[in-house]
Write a protein that holds these residues in place. Structure first.
Motif, mmCIF file in Angstrom:
data_model
loop_
_atom_site.group_PDB
_atom_site.id
_atom_site.type_symbol
_atom_site.label_atom_id
_atom_site.label_comp_id
_atom_site.label_asym_id
_atom_site.label_seq_id
_atom_site.Cartn_x
_atom_site.Cartn_y
_atom_site.Cartn_z
ATOM 1 N N GLY A 124 3.384 98.078 17.074
ATOM 2 C CA GLY A 124 3.730 97.887 15.676
ATOM 3 C C GLY A 124 3.063 96.700 15.020
ATOM 4 O O GLY A 124 2.816 96.709 13.815
ATOM 5 N N SER A 125 2.769 95.678 15.802
ATOM 6 C CA SER A 125 2.231 94.456 15.220
ATOM 7 C C SER A 125 1.288 93.759 16.198
ATOM 8 O O SER A 125 1.713 92.894 16.954
ATOM 9 N N PRO A 126 0.018 94.120 16.192
ATOM 10 C CA PRO A 126 -0.942 93.395 17.044
ATOM 11 C C PRO A 126 -1.008 91.931 16.627
ATOM 12 O O PRO A 126 -0.699 91.583 15.481
ATOM 13 N N ASP A 127 -1.419 91.077 17.551
ATOM 14 C CA ASP A 127 -1.549 89.652 17.243
ATOM 15 C C ASP A 127 -2.380 89.448 15.981
ATOM 16 O O ASP A 127 -3.457 90.030 15.832
ATOM 17 N N GLY A 128 -1.861 88.660 15.050
ATOM 18 C CA GLY A 128 -2.587 88.324 13.834
ATOM 19 C C GLY A 128 -2.509 89.358 12.730
ATOM 20 O O GLY A 128 -3.140 89.194 11.689
#
Length: 137
Positions: free
Chosen positions: A8-12
């Motif tokens: 859902g939310s890759p780093d950055g």
């Protein structure tokens, strides 16, 4: 059931709201052409009603997925084409009725000037990764 991974939310990257940024898995790739709000007889369902059209579109997608041996759990990407972004809440409500909202597919939404018939408000295409029958033997 196909093994899919949802990120859902890759780093950055800011978290998605109702979609995963990245989905991957193994199995058979299935592409479903853009579906519109046509019933089995080819008549438009819900003229002027984005919610009714979205429900019919998702029913058509369900039938297409079933024909490929897949379900909404196998969908990795949805692309929404709407004639007005104001229709997106109706599309999201229809989507949320059929997908796992904890692990939603990746998605894109595009406002278009028109679809191929003026009465149509919504078109949605899907990509899925279905179980590979050859691997399950």
């Amino acid at each position: 059931m196909t093994r899919l991974t949802h990120l859902g939310s890759p780093d950055g990257v800011a978290p998605g709201n109702g979609y995963s940024h990245v989905v991957w898995g193994t199995g058979r790739f299935v592409a479903i052409s853009g579906q519109c709000a046509f019933d089995e007889a080819g008549e438009i369902v819900g003229v002027g009603d984005p919610a009714a059209q979205a429900r019919q579109v998702f029913e058509n997608l369900r039938r297409c997925l079933a024909a490929a041996g897949a379900t909404f759990d196998d969908v990795v990407k949805l692309t929404y084409f709407v004639t007005d972004v104001a229709h997106l809440p109706a599309v999201r409500a229809a989507r949320d009725a059929v997908i796992d909202t904890e692990h939603p597919p990746a998605s894109s939404a595009v406002q278009v000037a028109a679809l191929f018939r003026p009465e149509l408000l919504v078109e949605i295409e899907a990509f899925a990764i279905a179980e590979d029958p050859a691997r399950s033997r």
